[in-house]
Enzyme design. Sequence first.
Site, short mmCIF file in Angstrom:
data_model
loop_
_atom_site.label_atom_id
_atom_site.label_comp_id
_atom_site.label_asym_id
_atom_site.label_seq_id
_atom_site.Cartn_x
_atom_site.Cartn_y
_atom_site.Cartn_z
N TRP A 189 -11.55 -21.49 -13.99
CA TRP A 189 -10.70 -20.69 -13.11
C TRP A 189 -10.52 -21.48 -11.82
CZ3 TRP A 189 -15.21 -18.70 -15.28
CH2 TRP A 189 -16.36 -18.82 -14.51
N GLU A 214 -7.59 -25.49 -4.51
CA GLU A 214 -6.72 -26.21 -5.44
C GLU A 214 -5.27 -25.76 -5.27
OE1 GLU A 214 -8.70 -27.03 -9.50
OE2 GLU A 214 -9.60 -25.15 -8.81
N CYS A 269 -16.10 -32.15 -11.55
CA CYS A 269 -16.03 -30.69 -11.56
C CYS A 269 -17.19 -30.07 -10.79
CB CYS A 269 -16.04 -30.18 -13.00
SG CYS A 269 -15.96 -28.37 -13.12
N ARG A 293 -19.60 -26.62 -12.73
CA ARG A 293 -20.34 -26.88 -13.97
C ARG A 293 -21.49 -25.90 -14.24
NH1 ARG A 293 -21.59 -33.15 -13.40
NH2 ARG A 293 -20.70 -32.98 -11.30
#
Length: 357
Positions: free
Chosen positions: A232, A237, A61, A64
Site C-alpha cells: 500500500w 509517494e 522497500c 518489509r
Amino acid sequence: MIKQAEQFLEQCYKELGKTETELRERTGAVTKEIEDTGSYTHTYEELEYGAKMAWRNSNRCIGRLFWNRLEVKDQRHLDTEEEVAGALREHIHEATNGGRIQSTISIFKPKTVAGGEVKIWNHQLLRYAGYETDGGIIGDPDSVALTKKALDMGWKGAGTSFDILPHILHIDDREPVWYDVPEDIILEIPLRHPEYEWFRELGLHWYAVPIISDMRLEIGGVDYTCAPFNGWYMETEIGARNFADEFRYNLLPVVAEKMGLDTNRNSSLWKDRALLELNQAVLYSFQQDGVSLVDHHTAAQQFQVFQRNEHKQERQVTGDWTWLNPPVSPATTPVFHQSFEDRMDSPNYFYQKCPFS
C-alpha cells in the site's frame, strides 16, 4: 542454475521447518530436472515462500515488516493473453479489497525454453496517461512513451489529467495486445485538505493501489518476468513525488499560490510549506475514505521493528539508504541515522529492459 536452486532450497526448507531428508530428496529431484530440461518447476509452497523472501530482501522497500503476509497467486497455468488480462483485473480487485489493501503478487509463467513468457509493458497496473500537446503535457509526464504506444495501437483516452492507461502485454514473440481496465475495479481517492476548502477545487485524485508490474522476480535461478505485486502507499509517494516532482505533476507552485506564499525567493521556504500541506491532503483524504495508507514516520518505526525481528532470526537487513529515507523530513526518522549494506540477496525483484524502448 543448480547452484542457485540448491542455495534457495536450503534456506527455504530450513525456514519452513523441513527435514534434512525432505531437502535432500527435493534437491536431487530438482538437479535431475535441470539436467534434463534446463530448468525446474517450483512447488506452490516454494513459489509462495520464495516470493515472500524476495520482498524481505528488497533493499529499497521500507515496508518489509509485513513480508510474510503477502498473498501469492499462482497464475503459471495461464496460456493466453485474454487469460492473463483477466488475472490482472482479478489482482486489482482483490488487492484493493474495498480499501483495506491486501499485499498481493500474481506470478505467471517463468522464462524457460518451453515458452509462454509474459511481459507487461506497464510500469504499474494502474497508472495515468500522459499526452503531449502543443501547450505542454496533460496528465502524467512519466507515462508519455507508453501512452504514445497505446494510442498507436488504437486505444483512445479521454484526454484528461487522470486517464487510466490500458494494460499492454505480449507473450513470447507474439504481437502485443491491450485491454482496458474496467472502471468498477478502480478505487480512486479525491483529494481534499482538513483546513483548506480551496484544495477540492484543484480536482486532484489518485488510485488506491500501487501495483508494480514491470519487474522480474528471481527465485532460485528461475526468472518470472511477469509477477506484478503491491503493498500500500506511503503518503510521500503520492504527495512528495507523483504530485510534487517537477518532472511529474509539478503541483508545488499551484499549491503555494493558493496558500498565498511568496514564491519569488527560496528563503520563504514556500516549497517546504506547500509540500507539507500536499502530503497532509493525501493522508487526510485516504484516512477519511478508509483506504490503507501509511505516513512516513509510522513506516520508519515499522522498519525498526522489521530490523529487530530479522536480527532475532540472525538475518542481516540490507538496504539502499537513499530509497529507505522518505522524501519529506528524512532526518526526523530513525532510518536517516542508520547505515545498511546495499547488497542484493536472492530471491529478489529486479529491473528489466523496457519491452518497447
